[in-house]
Design a protein around this motif. Structure first.
Motif, PDB file in Angstrom:
ATOM      1  N   MET A  58       0.834  -1.202   0.000  1.00 32.13           N
ATOM      2  CA  MET A  58       0.000   0.000   0.000  1.00 32.13           C
ATOM      3  C   MET A  58       0.868   1.251   0.000  1.00 32.13           C
ATOM      4  SD  MET A  58      -3.098   0.825  -0.146  1.00 32.13           S
ATOM      5  CE  MET A  58      -4.142   2.225   0.073  1.00 32.13           C
ATOM      6  N   ASP A  59       1.933   1.233   0.785  1.00 29.78           N
ATOM      7  CA  ASP A  59       2.847   2.366   0.829  1.00 29.78           C
ATOM      8  C   ASP A  59       3.463   2.610  -0.540  1.00 29.78           C
ATOM      9  OD1 ASP A  59       4.296   4.436   2.289  1.00 29.78           O
ATOM     10  OD2 ASP A  59       6.058   3.170   1.950  1.00 29.78           O
ATOM     11  N   ARG A  60       3.911   1.547  -1.187  1.00 29.94           N
ATOM     12  CA  ARG A  60       4.506   1.654  -2.524  1.00 29.94           C
ATOM     13  C   ARG A  60       3.487   2.173  -3.537  1.00 29.94           C
ATOM     14  NH1 ARG A  60       6.296  -3.787  -3.896  1.00 29.94           N
ATOM     15  NH2 ARG A  60       7.168  -3.594  -1.813  1.00 29.94           N
ATOM     16  N   HIS A  61       2.266   1.681  -3.436  1.00 28.17           N
ATOM     17  CA  HIS A  61       1.178   2.091  -4.333  1.00 28.17           C
ATOM     18  C   HIS A  61       0.893   3.592  -4.199  1.00 28.17           C
ATOM     19  CE1 HIS A  61      -2.624   1.805  -6.492  1.00 28.17           C
ATOM     20  NE2 HIS A  61      -3.257   2.314  -5.449  1.00 28.17           N
ATOM     21  N   LEU A  62       0.747   4.056  -2.967  1.00 22.87           N
ATOM     22  CA  LEU A  62       0.460   5.470  -2.734  1.00 22.87           C
ATOM     23  C   LEU A  62       1.638   6.356  -3.103  1.00 22.87           C
ATOM     24  CD1 LEU A  62      -1.465   5.206   0.652  1.00 22.87           C
ATOM     25  CD2 LEU A  62      -2.421   5.613  -1.626  1.00 22.87           C
ATOM     26  N   ALA A  63       2.846   5.916  -2.804  1.00 19.32           N
ATOM     27  CA  ALA A  63       4.038   6.703  -3.134  1.00 19.32           C
ATOM     28  C   ALA A  63       4.199   6.847  -4.646  1.00 19.32           C
ATOM     29  CB  ALA A  63       5.277   6.070  -2.518  1.00 19.32           C
ATOM     30  N   ALA A  64       3.909   5.793  -5.390  1.00 13.58           N
ATOM     31  CA  ALA A  64       4.020   5.860  -6.850  1.00 13.58           C
ATOM     32  C   ALA A  64       3.019   6.850  -7.431  1.00 13.58           C
ATOM     33  CB  ALA A  64       3.819   4.474  -7.466  1.00 13.58           C
ATOM     34  N   THR A  65       1.812   6.863  -6.886  1.00 15.88           N
ATOM     35  CA  THR A  65       0.812   7.831  -7.338  1.00 15.88           C
ATOM     36  C   THR A  65       1.236   9.246  -6.974  1.00 15.88           C
ATOM     37  OG1 THR A  65      -0.949   6.195  -7.175  1.00 15.88           O
ATOM     38  CG2 THR A  65      -1.621   8.512  -7.182  1.00 15.88           C
ATOM     39  N   GLU A  66       1.743   9.416  -5.778  1.00 17.19           N
ATOM     40  CA  GLU A  66       2.221  10.737  -5.336  1.00 17.19           C
ATOM     41  C   GLU A  66       3.329  11.250  -6.254  1.00 17.19           C
ATOM     42  OE1 GLU A  66       4.491  12.801  -1.546  1.00 17.19           O
ATOM     43  OE2 GLU A  66       3.908  10.707  -1.434  1.00 17.19           O
ATOM     44  N   THR A  67       4.274  10.389  -6.593  1.00 15.61           N
ATOM     45  CA  THR A  67       5.375  10.775  -7.472  1.00 15.61           C
ATOM     46  C   THR A  67       4.861  11.190  -8.851  1.00 15.61           C
ATOM     47  OG1 THR A  67       6.897   9.329  -6.314  1.00 15.61           O
ATOM     48  CG2 THR A  67       7.511   9.951  -8.543  1.00 15.61           C
ATOM     49  N   ALA A  68       3.934  10.400  -9.400  1.00 13.45           N
ATOM     50  CA  ALA A  68       3.387  10.688 -10.722  1.00 13.45           C
ATOM     51  C   ALA A  68       2.624  12.014 -10.731  1.00 13.45           C
ATOM     52  CB  ALA A  68       2.492   9.545 -11.184  1.00 13.45           C
ATOM     53  N   VAL A  69       1.799  12.228  -9.708  1.00 15.13           N
ATOM     54  CA  VAL A  69       1.015  13.469  -9.650  1.00 15.13           C
ATOM     55  C   VAL A  69       1.934  14.663  -9.449  1.00 15.13           C
ATOM     56  CG1 VAL A  69      -0.698  14.731  -8.299  1.00 15.13           C
ATOM     57  CG2 VAL A  69      -1.109  12.351  -8.913  1.00 15.13           C
ATOM     58  N   ALA A  70       2.938  14.544  -8.617  1.00 19.31           N
ATOM     59  CA  ALA A  70       3.876  15.639  -8.395  1.00 19.31           C
ATOM     60  C   ALA A  70       4.576  16.020  -9.702  1.00 19.31           C
ATOM     61  CB  ALA A  70       4.896  15.266  -7.330  1.00 19.31           C
ATOM     62  N   ALA A  71       4.956  15.021 -10.483  1.00 18.89           N
ATOM     63  CA  ALA A  71       5.607  15.298 -11.770  1.00 18.89           C
ATOM     64  C   ALA A  71       4.642  16.000 -12.732  1.00 18.89           C
ATOM     65  CB  ALA A  71       6.116  13.993 -12.389  1.00 18.89           C
ATOM     66  N   LEU A  72       3.392  15.574 -12.726  1.00 15.25           N
ATOM     67  CA  LEU A  72       2.401  16.222 -13.594  1.00 15.25           C
ATOM     68  C   LEU A  72       2.132  17.661 -13.176  1.00 15.25           C
ATOM     69  CD1 LEU A  72      -0.128  13.293 -14.016  1.00 15.25           C
ATOM     70  CD2 LEU A  72       1.243  14.321 -15.816  1.00 15.25           C
ATOM     71  N   LEU A  73       2.030  17.887 -11.868  1.00 16.50           N
ATOM     72  CA  LEU A  73       1.777  19.232 -11.375  1.00 16.50           C
ATOM     73  C   LEU A  73       2.981  20.152 -11.605  1.00 16.50           C
ATOM     74  CD1 LEU A  73      -0.131  18.472  -8.067  1.00 16.50           C
ATOM     75  CD2 LEU A  73      -1.076  19.318 -10.217  1.00 16.50           C
ATOM     76  N   ALA A  74       4.182  19.610 -11.474  1.00 13.70           N
ATOM     77  CA  ALA A  74       5.384  20.408 -11.727  1.00 13.70           C
ATOM     78  C   ALA A  74       5.451  20.821 -13.190  1.00 13.70           C
ATOM     79  CB  ALA A  74       6.629  19.621 -11.340  1.00 13.70           C
ATOM     80  N   ARG A  75       5.041  19.934 -14.054  1.00 16.82           N
ATOM     81  CA  ARG A  75       5.050  20.230 -15.484  1.00 16.82           C
ATOM     82  C   ARG A  75       4.010  21.293 -15.842  1.00 16.82           C
ATOM     83  NH1 ARG A  75       5.650  16.832 -20.766  1.00 16.82           N
ATOM     84  NH2 ARG A  75       4.298  18.035 -22.090  1.00 16.82           N
ATOM     85  N   ALA A  76       2.913  21.326 -15.083  1.00 11.09           N
ATOM     86  CA  ALA A  76       1.835  22.279 -15.366  1.00 11.09           C
ATOM     87  C   ALA A  76       2.217  23.707 -15.018  1.00 11.09           C
ATOM     88  CB  ALA A  76       0.577  21.881 -14.590  1.00 11.09           C
ATOM     89  N   ASP A  77       3.217  23.884 -14.180  1.00 10.26           N
ATOM     90  CA  ASP A  77       3.623  25.250 -13.771  1.00 10.26           C
ATOM     91  C   ASP A  77       4.293  26.019 -14.867  1.00 10.26           C
ATOM     92  OD1 ASP A  77       2.591  24.833 -11.308  1.00 10.26           O
ATOM     93  OD2 ASP A  77       4.494  24.264 -10.392  1.00 10.26           O
TER      94      ASP A  77
END
Length: 77
Positions: A58-77
């Motif tokens: 579960m930790d790995r699952h949530l961390a992977a989603t967090e990493t992906a979303v952070a990368a998407l949000l960083a790109r949106a800036d």
């Protein structure tokens, strides 16, 4: 009870980030994964009552989603 309310609140908060990743899944930063397999592995560990494995998955699952979303949000800036 309070545990279900707390779970609902967490689910509501996580849903917004999951939607960002799903709506932009074509982008490399979305890190598209086999979510069904991840969920199945978590479920199987929970059914085996393997707390250590279920927690780690579960930790790995949530961390992977967090990493992906952070990368998407960083790109949106």
């Amino acid at each position: 009870g309070w545990l279900l309310r707390f779970w609902d609140r967490l689910a509501d908060q996580s849903e917004r980030y999951r939607k960002i990743r799903l709506l932009r899944r074509e982008e490399a930063q979305a890190e598209v994964r086999d979510i069904a397999a991840e969920h199945a592995a978590i479920m199987e560990a929970a059914l085996r009552r393997d707390v250590e494995a279920a927690t780690a998955l579960m930790d790995r699952h949530l961390a992977a989603t967090e990493t992906a979303v952070a990368a998407l949000l960083a790109r949106a800036d």
